[in-house]
Design a protein around this motif. Sequence first.
Motif: not given
Length: 369
Positions: A165-181, A184-188, A49-53
């Motif tokens: 997801r298994c073959r490629l190192p897909l990261v979640q792009v911001t704003p996903r994960g930003l505090w107070g923002r 949706q999960v978008a990947l590159t 989830n977003v907040r645990p870190p």
Amino acid sequence: MTKSSAARAPLLDTRALNRATLDRQLLLRRSPLSAADAVRHLLGLQAQNVRPPYHALAARLDGFAPEQLSALLADREAVRIVTLRSTIHTHTAEDCLTLRPLVQPARDRELTNFRKGLAVVDLDRLAALARELVETEPRTMAQLREALGAEWPDADPQSLGVAARCRLPLVQVTPRGLWGRSGQVALTTAEHWLGRPAEPAPAPDAVVLRYLAAFGPASVKDMQTWAGLTRLKDAFERLRPRLLTFRDPTGVELFDLPDAPRPDPDTPAPPRFLPEFDNLLLSHADRTRVIPPEHRGRSWQGNQAYRTLLVDGFLAGLWKPDGDTLVIEPFGELTKAQREDVTAEGARMLATMHPETSYDIRFGTVVRR
């Protein structure tokens, strides 16, 4: 090591292991480390989830503010990516580019569970097409499945997404994960997002040393549980001349760095409020160093993890926000002094995470089995 020599190794009892691990995890006292240095030292923070870190660092760092971690993500100095145990972690950019290659064998094994849904799929072509899609513009997993499904209409859509997801190192792009923002999960790909190529997988030996610095003393199986990998024994054996060995109360051999802290078992351990999925509770095969046997399984229900409370260094209850109230649910009766310390720590956590909001703190009914 022979059984007789293992029996002669110094014994570390449960409290000794507890205090050593808390010290490595920056939970015995708050650390002056920066957010970036803490994420690096801890080899990442579980981030289903977003907040645990954010809560994980609030429990560990002196002077932490959520904006510090958020800025690392916004500046692409940290990322959210599936790595250890096939779960989402927040890693520094450098660790993203090295640890993901290290655990790639586990991602390849994971993919075999979906071979039926991928019987008609050329996985190399899928990886190339998925890379082209997400590097043209970030895609949600639904968009990626739809695009891949147009190429392989007879394949299972869910399996196509897992394969990408298994073959490629897909990261979640911001704003996903930003505090107070929100977002949706978008990947590159990590390489595209960070603007540099992935590094070769590090030698397991180097990661063993880092794991022990953050989670030791530990057994081979402990590290394999943390990483979601197998066959790490050879790396420990190569490092044996540089390491100290101990045994736990059940006789299992533990390895450790010679200069790593191993505090007195009676060192005070203040209360700490940890998020769901905190790596402290997930990174050893034998978790009794933090979870008393009588509380085993109490921080989970099905696939859902609860927010946990440590008292005297061990799992002692759960906590949750309820509107403008922090509700603390201990597993047993706390002394007056413990309740006061837990309340003070709760107030500190709330002031760190929500400095402009007023919260009440109350103790719920003792949660018994």
